[in-house]
Design an enzyme around this catalytic site. Structure first.
Site, PDB file in Angstrom:
ATOM      1  CG  HIS A  76      -2.166   3.816   3.840  1.00 15.00           C
ATOM      2  ND1 HIS A  76      -2.571   4.800   4.633  1.00 15.00           N
ATOM      3  CD2 HIS A  76      -2.750   4.083   2.806  1.00 15.00           C
ATOM      4  CE1 HIS A  76      -3.136   5.810   3.984  1.00 15.00           C
ATOM      5  NE2 HIS A  76      -3.419   5.393   2.820  1.00 15.00           N
ATOM      6  CE  LYS A 113      -2.805   7.691  -1.566  1.00 16.61           C
ATOM      7  NZ  LYS A 113      -3.102   7.240  -0.435  1.00 16.61           N
ATOM      8  CG  ASP A 158      -1.871   1.040   1.248  1.00 17.28           C
ATOM      9  OD1 ASP A 158      -2.168   1.966   0.346  1.00 17.28           O
ATOM     10  OD2 ASP A 158      -2.918   0.999   2.144  1.00 17.28           O
ATOM     11  CG  ASP A 159      -0.266   4.805   0.036  1.00 20.02           C
ATOM     12  OD1 ASP A 159      -1.192   4.458  -0.761  1.00 20.02           O
ATOM     13  OD2 ASP A 159      -0.644   5.823   0.969  1.00 20.02           O
ATOM     14  CG  ASP A 169      -2.141   0.955  -3.224  1.00 22.26           C
ATOM     15  OD1 ASP A 169      -0.802   1.205  -2.986  1.00 22.26           O
ATOM     16  OD2 ASP A 169      -3.051   1.313  -2.621  1.00 22.26           O
ATOM     17  CG  ASN A 170      -1.311   4.504  -4.598  1.00 20.43           C
ATOM     18  OD1 ASN A 170      -2.691   3.878  -4.042  1.00 20.43           O
ATOM     19  ND2 ASN A 170      -0.591   5.035  -3.667  1.00 20.43           N
ATOM     20  NE  ARG A 194      -5.844  -1.040  -2.322  1.00 19.21           N
ATOM     21  CZ  ARG A 194      -5.189  -1.671  -1.433  1.00 19.21           C
ATOM     22  NH1 ARG A 194      -5.441  -2.719  -0.922  1.00 19.21           N
ATOM     23  NH2 ARG A 194      -3.898  -1.095  -1.183  1.00 19.21           N
ATOM     24  CE  LYS A 207      -6.068   0.594   1.586  1.00 16.69           C
ATOM     25  NZ  LYS A 207      -5.338   1.665   1.533  1.00 16.69           N
ATOM     26  CG  HIS A 257      -9.876   1.326   0.099  1.00 15.75           C
ATOM     27  ND1 HIS A 257      -9.003   2.072   0.323  1.00 15.75           N
ATOM     28  CD2 HIS A 257     -10.905   2.118   0.616  1.00 15.75           C
ATOM     29  CE1 HIS A 257      -9.600   3.409   0.603  1.00 15.75           C
ATOM     30  NE2 HIS A 257     -10.691   3.288   0.707  1.00 15.75           N
ATOM     31  CB  CYS A 317      -6.345   3.055  -2.434  1.00 20.03           C
ATOM     32  SG  CYS A 317      -6.429   1.711  -1.585  1.00 20.03           S
ATOM     33  CB  SER A 374      -7.040   3.352   4.397  1.00 17.44           C
ATOM     34  OG  SER A 374      -6.979   3.444   3.091  1.00 17.44           O
TER      35      SER A 374
END
Ligand SMILES: *[C@@H]1O[C@H](CO)[C@@H](O)[C@H](O)[C@H]1NC(C)=O
Ligand SMILES: *[C@@H]1O[C@H](CO)[C@@H](O)[C@H](O)[C@H]1NC(C)=O
Ligand SMILES: *[C@@H]1O[C@H](CO)[C@@H](O)[C@H](O)[C@H]1NC(C)=O
Ligand SMILES: *[C@@H]1O[C@H](CO)[C@@H](O)[C@H](O)[C@H]1NC(C)=O
Length: 500
Positions: A230, A303, A30-31, A282-283, A74, A124, A126, A70, A151
């Site tokens: 994250h 991001k 994540d991130d 994810d990003n 996904r 996660k 989301h 996010c 998140s």
């Protein structure tokens, strides 16, 4: 000697003499940015298990997610379709969102289930919660789920337990919502969640699922989208304070440790050779969090932006019996995972417009990508603006650029939110192979070959946009605080009474 031919034969024999279908483990950070892993050059990250996967597998240099935030990213990962089709835009889903990933979208889990796969998601989600958990993983093809459905900063952070327990956590996060719940399938197991022991619970869930499936000789699909890395970062006793990099490094190390536990279990249960593991993120990094955000390495911004730092990600594919170690510069995307798993398992593709292509050839032969282009939508895609950028082969054209709040704090003036929307006509053109940092826009003056490239990009863009049917926005349906998960639904006053 043509080794690729040998490998292909080897793969073919492997597939026919082993009656069992391959297992799939999909690890999603994540991130986490292009520069965050040891094996992608970070000097102080501690990622021994990911580094081991990279050393023994295939490491991608040109792998993209589909959105710089996010939920849309996904949605694309699980459906093989740009988020504009499923309606997961603009921005992300919230705890009380009315919408979610539409149930008629076909996820990877739903593609594999008809073939007898056991499926589980941990971590996660989301992609929506909704009235009575309408949009949870169990409604999208996963037999089992353990995790936080969004998140972990979507709740008051001052209640986020850090290690040691007397150390106050960082920031406030979303103070107006219920405390963060832990779901087991459709039920709330804990609220607020105990972050100190969360990773241990995830690791146990994942390894138990693998062991149980292996024992039954049932092929399986494990999807582990991690909360790490994250903001605001947390880590349990085994990882807190263990890295030179600080809170971000500790969180990443904790995730890496779970990956190590998963690998050990795959090995011990004798299924490692028959399991394809894919890791990506994810990003790009949330640069506004400074050292608590991630790092995009040599890529521009992070991001929220359609620069490379927002959407180009580390990616590793590991399958010891089948994937030869190495590095690939082929173009690939999270979109391609669904068609690839389907192809390897012999599953039928969903009867919808798919944006992903089968990347088996890249994996087993270090072969060529079937992907010609990568599309860059902003966080708020619209038919009026269309694509912000498009990569075709080595060239990327930016039609619009814009900074983002998430990418604040770096010295590059193009990244923060103050860099307002700018249209480029002709588009800004970069050669990403010569200039991955997008530092040097190419001049078209006296360059007919570059003008021809731009013409080609324009054609691909027009064709793609003509075929794009925007799904109804799920996120614009708004939020209803009554839909937020609450373990004590009749209590008052909300949200603070939602504690069990
Ligand atoms: C799902 O249903 C909606 C509403 O009926 C429809 O617009 C959409 O095209 C459907 N999506 C798929 C993938 O079938
Ligand atoms: C959830 O389900 C219960 C029982 O079926 C029902 O009473 C309640 O209205 C539902 N809640 C929402 C928000 O739809
Ligand atoms: C969360 O922290 C606040 C401020 O320290 C405190 O007043 C509140 O009782 C805590 N809530 C929970 C659920 O622990
Ligand atoms: C896994 O595959 C490798 C390479 O094909 C082979 O050397 C090894 O013996 C296999 N291990 C098991 C447990 O099957």
């Amino acid at each position: 000697m043509d080794y690729s031919y040998l490998l292909f034969v080897n793969f073919f024999v492997f597939c026919t003499c082993s009656a069992s279908q391959p297992n799939f483990v999909l690890l999603f950070a994540d991130d986490l940015g292009f520069g965050d892993l040891g094996c992608y050059g970070h000097p102080t990250s501690l990622t021994p298990n990911l580094d081991r996967l990279a050393a023994g597998g295939l490491r991608f240099t040109d792998f993209y997610c589909t959105s710089p935030v996010c939920s849309p990213s996904r949605a694309s990962l699980l459906t093989g379709r740009y988020q504009t089709r499923s309606g997961i835009y603009p921005g992300v889903l919230y705890p009380g969102s009315r919408g979610g990933l539409p149930l008629n979208e076909t996820t990877i889990a739903e593609v594999l289930k008809p073939l007898g796969y056991a499926t589980a998601a941990v971590g996660k989600w989301h992609l929506g919660f909704g009235a009575n958990g309408t949009f949870l993983p169990t409604k999208q093809g996963f037999d089992q789920y353990l995790g936080i459905p969004y998140s972990h900063d979507m709740g008051p952070c001052w209640n986020l337990t850090c290690f040691p327990p007397d150390v106050k956590c960082f920031g406030l996060c979303d103070v107006g919502t219920v405390t963060v719940p832990l779901m087991q399938n459709d039920a709330i197991k804990q609220q607020p969640v105990d972050f100190l022991n969360l990773e241990r619970a995830y690791s146990d869930f994942a390894t138990n699922f693998i062991a149980a499936s292996a024992k039954k000789k049932q092929p399986f699909f494990l999807y582990y989208p991690s909360h790490h890395t994250h903001y605001p970062q947390y880590a349990g006793p085994g990882a807190a304070g263990q890295t030179l990099r600080g809170p971000f490094g500790d969180a990443l190390f904790e995730f890496d440790t779970t990956i190590g536990n998963i690998m050990t279990t795959l090995e011990k249960t004798g299924v490692l050779n028959n399991t394809l593991i894919i890791f990506t993120s994810d990003n790009g990094p949330e640069l506004m969090r400074m050292s608590r955000g991630g790092n995009a390495g040599l890529l521009k911004c992070g991001k929220g932006t359609t620069y490379e730092g927002g959407m180009r990600e580390p990616a590793i594919a590991y399958w010891p019996s089948t994937i030869r170690p190495g590095v690939t510069h082929e173009l690939a995307s999270t979109l391609d995972i669904l068609p690839t798993f389907a192809s390897l398992a012999g599953a039928k593709l969903p009867q919808v417009v798919l944006d992903g292509v089968d990347m088996t050839e890249i994996l087993i032969n270090h072969g060529k990508s079937k992907r010609e282009a990568m599309m860059f939508y902003p966080t708020d895609p619209s038919e009026m603006y269309g694509l912000f950028a498009l990569r075709l082969g080595r060239y990327k054209a930016h039609y619009y650029t814009r900074g983002a709040t998430h990418s604040g704090t770096t010295p590059d003036q193009d990244c923060p939110v103050f860099a307002v929307l700018k249209a480029h006509d002709p588009p800004l053109l970069f050669d990403l192979e010569a200039d991955p940092s997008e530092n040097y826009p190419l001049s078209l003056v006296g360059k007919p070959e570059l003008q021809a490239v731009l013409e080609q990009i324009k054609k691909v863009k027009q064709q793609f946009e003509a075929s794009m049917v925007f799904g109804k926005s799920q996120i614009s349906k708004g939020v209803d605080p009554n839909l937020e998960p609450c373990c004590n639904p009749q209590c008052s006053p909300k949200p603070s009474c939602c504690m069990c």
